[in-house]
Every structure is written in C-alpha cells, then in structure tokens.
Design a protein around this motif. Structure first.
Motif, PDB file in Angstrom:
ATOM      1  N   LEU A  37       0.831  -1.208   0.000  1.00  0.00           N
ATOM      2  CA  LEU A  37       0.000   0.000   0.000  1.00  0.00           C
ATOM      3  C   LEU A  37       0.866   1.258   0.000  1.00  0.00           C
ATOM      4  CD1 LEU A  37      -3.013   0.820   0.160  1.00  0.00           C
ATOM      5  CD2 LEU A  37      -2.744   0.931   2.635  1.00  0.00           C
ATOM      6  N   ALA A  38       1.862   1.287   0.890  1.00  0.00           N
ATOM      7  CA  ALA A  38       2.770   2.441   0.936  1.00  0.00           C
ATOM      8  C   ALA A  38       3.653   2.497  -0.304  1.00  0.00           C
ATOM      9  CB  ALA A  38       3.633   2.361   2.198  1.00  0.00           C
ATOM     10  N   PHE A  39       4.030   1.330  -0.812  1.00  0.00           N
ATOM     11  CA  PHE A  39       4.897   1.243  -1.982  1.00  0.00           C
ATOM     12  C   PHE A  39       4.255   1.910  -3.194  1.00  0.00           C
ATOM     13  CE2 PHE A  39       6.275  -1.131  -5.778  1.00  0.00           C
ATOM     14  CZ  PHE A  39       7.652  -0.997  -5.679  1.00  0.00           C
ATOM     15  N   VAL A  40       2.938   1.805  -3.297  1.00  0.00           N
ATOM     16  CA  VAL A  40       2.228   2.349  -4.458  1.00  0.00           C
ATOM     17  C   VAL A  40       1.735   3.769  -4.208  1.00  0.00           C
ATOM     18  CG1 VAL A  40       0.186   2.062  -5.925  1.00  0.00           C
ATOM     19  CG2 VAL A  40       1.562   0.074  -5.293  1.00  0.00           C
ATOM     20  N   LEU A  41       1.221   4.034  -2.990  1.00  0.00           N
ATOM     21  CA  LEU A  41       0.521   5.298  -2.731  1.00  0.00           C
ATOM     22  C   LEU A  41       1.381   6.375  -2.086  1.00  0.00           C
ATOM     23  CD1 LEU A  41      -2.933   3.994  -1.444  1.00  0.00           C
ATOM     24  CD2 LEU A  41      -2.307   4.724  -3.741  1.00  0.00           C
ATOM     25  N   PHE A  42       2.594   6.036  -1.647  1.00  0.00           N
ATOM     26  CA  PHE A  42       3.379   7.054  -0.936  1.00  0.00           C
ATOM     27  C   PHE A  42       4.829   7.150  -1.391  1.00  0.00           C
ATOM     28  CE2 PHE A  42       5.923   8.521   2.724  1.00  0.00           C
ATOM     29  CZ  PHE A  42       5.341   9.767   2.908  1.00  0.00           C
ATOM     30  N   PHE A  43       5.515   6.035  -1.506  1.00  0.00           N
ATOM     31  CA  PHE A  43       6.953   6.051  -1.793  1.00  0.00           C
ATOM     32  C   PHE A  43       7.318   6.802  -3.075  1.00  0.00           C
ATOM     33  CE2 PHE A  43       8.023   1.949   0.780  1.00  0.00           C
ATOM     34  CZ  PHE A  43       7.675   2.624   1.940  1.00  0.00           C
ATOM     35  N   LEU A  67       1.577  16.315  -1.232  1.00  0.00           N
ATOM     36  CA  LEU A  67       2.136  16.107  -2.571  1.00  0.00           C
ATOM     37  C   LEU A  67       2.671  14.691  -2.739  1.00  0.00           C
ATOM     38  CD1 LEU A  67       3.982  19.503  -3.172  1.00  0.00           C
ATOM     39  CD2 LEU A  67       1.997  18.619  -4.418  1.00  0.00           C
ATOM     40  N   SER A  68       3.155  14.092  -1.667  1.00  0.00           N
ATOM     41  CA  SER A  68       3.667  12.720  -1.759  1.00  0.00           C
ATOM     42  C   SER A  68       2.555  11.759  -2.158  1.00  0.00           C
ATOM     43  CB  SER A  68       4.286  12.295  -0.426  1.00  0.00           C
ATOM     44  OG  SER A  68       5.421  13.077  -0.122  1.00  0.00           O
ATOM     45  N   PHE A  69       1.398  11.906  -1.525  1.00  0.00           N
ATOM     46  CA  PHE A  69       0.265  11.051  -1.898  1.00  0.00           C
ATOM     47  C   PHE A  69      -0.255  11.399  -3.290  1.00  0.00           C
ATOM     48  CE2 PHE A  69      -0.058  10.424   2.740  1.00  0.00           C
ATOM     49  CZ  PHE A  69      -0.189   9.050   2.778  1.00  0.00           C
ATOM     50  N   GLY A  70      -0.415  12.698  -3.557  1.00  0.00           N
ATOM     51  CA  GLY A  70      -0.961  13.111  -4.842  1.00  0.00           C
ATOM     52  C   GLY A  70      -0.092  12.716  -6.019  1.00  0.00           C
ATOM     53  N   LEU A  71       1.219  12.930  -5.900  1.00  0.00           N
ATOM     54  CA  LEU A  71       2.118  12.571  -6.996  1.00  0.00           C
ATOM     55  C   LEU A  71       2.216  11.063  -7.173  1.00  0.00           C
ATOM     56  CD1 LEU A  71       4.993  15.195  -6.580  1.00  0.00           C
ATOM     57  CD2 LEU A  71       3.374  15.004  -8.469  1.00  0.00           C
ATOM     58  N   SER A  72       2.139  10.312  -6.088  1.00  0.00           N
ATOM     59  CA  SER A  72       2.166   8.849  -6.215  1.00  0.00           C
ATOM     60  C   SER A  72       0.985   8.369  -7.039  1.00  0.00           C
ATOM     61  CB  SER A  72       2.140   8.192  -4.832  1.00  0.00           C
ATOM     62  OG  SER A  72       3.314   8.479  -4.110  1.00  0.00           O
ATOM     63  N   ILE A  73      -0.187   8.948  -6.773  1.00  0.00           N
ATOM     64  CA  ILE A  73      -1.383   8.561  -7.517  1.00  0.00           C
ATOM     65  C   ILE A  73      -1.253   8.922  -8.995  1.00  0.00           C
ATOM     66  CG2 ILE A  73      -3.871   8.999  -7.733  1.00  0.00           C
ATOM     67  CD1 ILE A  73      -3.917   9.416  -4.705  1.00  0.00           C
ATOM     68  N   ALA A  74      -0.455   9.951  -9.305  1.00  0.00           N
ATOM     69  CA  ALA A  74      -0.249  10.342 -10.704  1.00  0.00           C
ATOM     70  C   ALA A  74       0.881   9.541 -11.358  1.00  0.00           C
ATOM     71  CB  ALA A  74       0.065  11.836 -10.775  1.00  0.00           C
ATOM     72  N   ILE A  75       1.939   9.238 -10.609  1.00  0.00           N
ATOM     73  CA  ILE A  75       3.118   8.580 -11.173  1.00  0.00           C
ATOM     74  C   ILE A  75       2.844   7.129 -11.526  1.00  0.00           C
ATOM     75  CG2 ILE A  75       5.437   7.762 -10.602  1.00  0.00           C
ATOM     76  CD1 ILE A  75       5.787  10.395  -9.015  1.00  0.00           C
ATOM     77  N   VAL A  76       2.179   6.405 -10.615  1.00  0.00           N
ATOM     78  CA  VAL A  76       1.978   4.969 -10.834  1.00  0.00           C
ATOM     79  C   VAL A  76       1.179   4.687 -12.105  1.00  0.00           C
ATOM     80  CG1 VAL A  76       0.941   2.874  -9.872  1.00  0.00           C
ATOM     81  CG2 VAL A  76       2.248   4.416  -8.394  1.00  0.00           C
ATOM     82  N   PRO A  77       0.049   5.371 -12.369  1.00  0.00           N
ATOM     83  CA  PRO A  77      -0.643   5.118 -13.643  1.00  0.00           C
ATOM     84  C   PRO A  77       0.190   5.468 -14.871  1.00  0.00           C
ATOM     85  CG  PRO A  77      -2.109   6.222 -12.091  1.00  0.00           C
ATOM     86  CD  PRO A  77      -0.732   6.263 -11.499  1.00  0.00           C
TER      87      PRO A  77
END
Length: 329
Positions: A37-43, A67-77
C-alpha cells in the motif's frame, strides 16, 4: 548527522527491496499487503518531491505530505501506461521492477540533492514539531477540534483503504465449460461421421465458483428445428447419449498472468446408429442434476418434460454446448 540525515530515503530504498522479497517468498503475508500500500501510494511521490525540493524553506511538512500522496497517484498510472506499450505489458513483475527502480533512483537523487543543500529538509517527527506545524498554541478551541477531527478522518480513511486492499471482494463466480477436438484444440471436431463410426472429443471443466462444486454433465442427441414464424423451437427427437458423468472440483483462481492450464478434462467417444443431421447437446449442472421423467418405451424424450432442459439451454438458463453432426449411411 551521518546516515540519520537520510533516514527517510534509506528507509524507502530498504522497504522497496524488502517488498520485492516478500512478494516472491511470502506472497500471501499481511506484511506484503500493508507494505504494498505504501509502496504504491506514498513512496514514489515522496522520493520524487524530496528530490525536487531538498531545501527546508521550499515546502512545509503538510505540503510535502499531501504532494507525496498526490504525486504517487499520478506517477503509478503513468508508469503503467508506459509499460502497456512495451513487450512486458502491465503485469505484476514489470510493475514491481519499474516502481522499485523508480523509488530507488529518485531516493538516491534526493540523497544527493539533500547532501548539497544549504538548509536541507530532514523530517523529524516530534510532538513539539507537530504543534508548531499545526499552530496548536495559537488556535481556538474550534480550530483544535476541527484539526483533531481531520486527523481522525485521515487515519480512518487510510485504515479503511488498507482493509479494502487486504480483504478484497471475491471476483466474479463462473465455470469454464468447453469441448475440444481429439487433438486438444478448438478444431477438428467429429462433425461428419458414418453410421456406427466412433467420434472422439475432449470435455473440459474449470471451477471458478469460489467453492467446491460437484458438476453433472448430461449428453443428448437431438433432432430439432427453429420455426421463425412462431419464434419457437420444435423438438422431434431427443435421446440420451451414453457417457453421462459427474465430478467434484475445488475452486481455482483465474490466472491472468501465466498460460492457461486445464483443471479437468476427459475424453468422450460416441457413435450414432442412425443417419441424418443431428445436434449433440452437452448440459452442465451444478451440485444436483435435474430429475428426469420415466424413460419412454422408444427412448425418445421429445414428448416429455425433459425437452424443457434443451429449451432452457437455448435460452441460456442452463450452461450448455452444442455440436452439429451429419451422419451418413
């Protein structure tokens, strides 16, 4: 300060590599799900934002967290979109490797940037720093109450998301029912035979019902026509074929990453002793077969309630398969 100056980034690198090991050696562990969960949504977002803004004055703590949460949600897709255009595709291993490489590379870049920063931002979580960040001492009672409610809402949301991910809802329940030619392919079916000549095919079943299921297979030889004027099916002859069987199968997961593998297959050999154009119907029942009326003297069930089984199969109520066979004299 030594390594303590980079404790957060080194932790991200270590936990990313640890997750890789957990996925390969302990894929069903709770630690793998929580860490994933942290690996995808935060790291990814944390490493990225820390590499971009190493100075303390550039962003405050709450902005960095958001920004850490927001950018993770943008980077992974975006990483997934890129993998979609590669030979590897969007599968577990390519996504795992890509995100691990991303986290490690940007964490190392952030370490380098922090080492050269004039007044670097290093996260230290203490009660005093939280009060200072939230301006606790100068806040009114209403603001304090709203802050507490907001924090509780964030914690509850994270806990709920973690529960949903670690306890996923079972997928769609279904059964694979198929027939293959004698060579194990969807071809070369025995569709043209002589009277008394043996035809061979393969009947297969795969259980994805999330429970053990006892399957009953009935096989019927039919002579029927479709009346387009009345929009009805007319059944003239309906004979049971030999080889009815039942089998109990455990549920198996749907494998969307590897090659498809059969669960249960059996060879079925038959012959027809009368010429004509026939339809052979394979009906699949779960847990309990339907009761059949007494066998007619001539063996033709067309004038009995058994014909409703074929009508239901035609309407899709009963899972079934059909094979058209021309029998020559």
């Amino acid at each position: 300060m030594g390594w303590k100056r980079y404790w957060d980034l080194l932790t991200i690198i270590g936990l990313s590599l640890l997750l890789d090991l957990l996925i390969f050696y302990f894929p069903e562990s709770l630690a793998r799900k929580a860490l994933g969960l942290a690996f995808v949504l935060f790291f990814p977002g944390y490493a990225f934002i820390t590499a971009l803004f190493p100075e303390k004055k550039e962003l405050d703590n709450l902005e960095r967290l958001a920004l850490s949460f927001g950018l993770s949600i943008a980077i992974v897709p975006l990483i997934g979109l890129g993998l979609n255009y590669t030979p590897w595709g969007i599968r577990l291993l390519p996504i795992l490797v890509s995100l691990t490489v991303f986290n490690v590379l940007f964490a190392l870049a952030a370490i380098h940037r922090r080492a050269n920063a004039i007044n670097p931002w290093v996260p230290w979580i203490t009660v005093e720093r939280l009060k200072e960040e939230l301006e606790w001492e100068n806040s009114s009672r209403l603001d304090k109450a709203l802050t507490v409610i907001l924090i509780m809402a964030i914690i509850s949301s994270i806990a709920t998301l973690g529960y949903v991910i670690t306890h996923p809802k079972p997928g769609e329940k279904f059964t694979e029912f198929y027939i293959l030619g004698p060579g194990g392919k969807a071809a070369d079916y025995p569709t043209e035979l002589f009277v008394g000549e043996n035809g061979t095919m393969i009947i297969g079943i795969v259980n994805h019902e999330h429970r053990n299921v006892t399957y009953y297979v009935q096989i019927w030889r039919m002579n029927l026509t479709w009346n387009s004027a009345t929009n009805t099916t007319l059944i003239y002859e309906m004979y049971p074929m030999p080889g009815w069987f039942n089998v109990t199968l455990p549920s198996v997961p749907v494998n969307i990453e590897g090659n498809w593998t059969p669960q249960f297959e059996t060879n079925y050999t038959f012959s027809i002793n009368r010429p004509g154009k026939w339809q052979v119907w394979f009906l699949l029942f779960k847990d309990k077969p339907p009761e059949l009326p007494p066998a007619p003297p001539d063996g033709n069930y067309a004038e009995t309630d058994a014909k409703n089984l074929i009508l239901e199969a035609i309407n899709g109520t009963i899972q079934s398969l059909k094979l058209n066979i021309e029998v020559r004299p």
